[in-house]
Design a protein around this motif. Structure first.
Motif, short mmCIF file in Angstrom:
data_model
loop_
_atom_site.label_atom_id
_atom_site.label_comp_id
_atom_site.label_asym_id
_atom_site.label_seq_id
_atom_site.Cartn_x
_atom_site.Cartn_y
_atom_site.Cartn_z
N ALA A 49 0.82 -1.20 0.00
CA ALA A 49 0.00 0.00 0.00
C ALA A 49 0.85 1.26 0.00
N VAL A 50 1.92 1.27 0.78
CA VAL A 50 2.81 2.43 0.81
C VAL A 50 3.46 2.62 -0.56
N VAL A 51 3.91 1.54 -1.16
CA VAL A 51 4.48 1.63 -2.51
C VAL A 51 3.42 2.12 -3.49
N GLY A 52 2.20 1.64 -3.34
CA GLY A 52 1.10 2.08 -4.21
C GLY A 52 0.80 3.56 -4.06
N VAL A 53 0.84 4.07 -2.84
CA VAL A 53 0.61 5.50 -2.62
C VAL A 53 1.71 6.31 -3.29
N ILE A 54 2.95 5.89 -3.12
CA ILE A 54 4.07 6.63 -3.72
C ILE A 54 3.96 6.62 -5.25
N ILE A 55 3.69 5.47 -5.83
CA ILE A 55 3.56 5.38 -7.29
C ILE A 55 2.35 6.18 -7.76
N GLY A 56 1.24 6.07 -7.03
CA GLY A 56 0.03 6.80 -7.42
C GLY A 56 0.24 8.31 -7.38
N LEU A 57 0.91 8.80 -6.37
CA LEU A 57 1.16 10.24 -6.28
C LEU A 57 2.18 10.68 -7.33
N VAL A 62 -4.85 10.19 -8.51
CA VAL A 62 -5.49 10.35 -7.21
C VAL A 62 -6.31 9.11 -6.83
N PRO A 63 -7.11 8.54 -7.75
CA PRO A 63 -7.85 7.33 -7.37
C PRO A 63 -6.93 6.18 -6.96
N GLY A 64 -5.79 6.05 -7.62
CA GLY A 64 -4.85 5.00 -7.25
C GLY A 64 -4.28 5.22 -5.87
N ALA A 65 -3.96 6.48 -5.54
CA ALA A 65 -3.43 6.80 -4.21
C ALA A 65 -4.50 6.56 -3.13
N VAL A 66 -5.74 6.93 -3.42
CA VAL A 66 -6.83 6.72 -2.46
C VAL A 66 -7.04 5.22 -2.24
N LEU A 67 -7.01 4.46 -3.30
CA LEU A 67 -7.17 3.00 -3.18
C LEU A 67 -6.04 2.40 -2.34
N ALA A 68 -4.82 2.89 -2.54
CA ALA A 68 -3.69 2.39 -1.76
C ALA A 68 -3.83 2.78 -0.28
N ILE A 69 -4.34 3.96 -0.01
CA ILE A 69 -4.57 4.37 1.39
C ILE A 69 -5.64 3.48 2.01
N CYS A 70 -6.64 3.11 1.25
CA CYS A 70 -7.65 2.17 1.76
C CYS A 70 -7.02 0.81 2.07
N ALA A 71 -6.06 0.41 1.25
CA ALA A 71 -5.36 -0.85 1.52
C ALA A 71 -4.58 -0.77 2.83
N LEU A 72 -4.08 0.41 3.19
CA LEU A 72 -3.44 0.57 4.50
C LEU A 72 -4.44 0.30 5.62
N GLY A 73 -5.66 0.77 5.43
CA GLY A 73 -6.71 0.48 6.42
C GLY A 73 -6.99 -1.00 6.52
N VAL A 74 -7.00 -1.67 5.40
CA VAL A 74 -7.21 -3.13 5.40
C VAL A 74 -6.07 -3.82 6.15
N ALA A 75 -4.85 -3.37 5.91
CA ALA A 75 -3.70 -3.96 6.60
C ALA A 75 -3.84 -3.76 8.11
N GLY A 76 -4.28 -2.58 8.53
CA GLY A 76 -4.50 -2.35 9.96
C GLY A 76 -5.58 -3.25 10.52
N GLY A 77 -6.63 -3.47 9.75
CA GLY A 77 -7.70 -4.37 10.19
C GLY A 77 -7.23 -5.80 10.31
N VAL A 78 -6.42 -6.25 9.36
CA VAL A 78 -5.87 -7.61 9.42
C VAL A 78 -4.96 -7.75 10.63
N TRP A 79 -4.15 -6.71 10.90
CA TRP A 79 -3.21 -6.75 12.02
C TRP A 79 -3.94 -6.82 13.35
N THR A 80 -5.01 -6.03 13.52
CA THR A 80 -5.67 -5.92 14.82
C THR A 80 -6.83 -6.89 15.00
N TYR A 81 -7.15 -7.70 14.01
CA TYR A 81 -8.28 -8.62 14.12
C TYR A 81 -8.08 -9.60 15.26
N ARG A 82 -9.10 -9.79 16.04
CA ARG A 82 -9.10 -10.78 17.12
C ARG A 82 -10.31 -11.69 16.92
#
Length: 93
Positions: A49-57, A62-82
């Protein structure tokens, strides 16, 4: 330096915590965290996602960067899932 009454009080608290097996087990579990496939997946998603944001910017997408930022949220959700029942045996935490 603690006074005698404070030292006695601290000793009483330590003795009570030693007898609380649920607290001790939870503390031991937290101190022995292992690398799990779920956490590896979360890190891989976050790096992508971070690589995607950098490439998108850099590309002006802009849509590519926004999608990559959403992927960061998904990564956070996967990390914190219990799981709903974390006391089940066999569940890596």
């Amino acid at each position: 330096m603690l006074s005698e009454s404070e030292q006695k009080r601290l000793a009483d608290i330590e003795a009570a915590l030693r007898d609380d097996t649920r607290f001790v087990n939870g503390f031991n579990r937290a101190m022995t965290r292992r690398v799990t496939p779920r956490r590896v997946t979360a890190v891989v998603i976050a790096i992508a996602a971070v690589v995607g944001v950098i490439i998108g910017l850099a590309a002006g997408s802009v849509p590519g960067a926004v999608l990559a930022i959403c992927a960061l949220g998904v990564a956070g959700g996967v990390w914190t899932y219990r799981p709903s029942n974390p006391d089940r045996p066999g569940d890596p935490i």
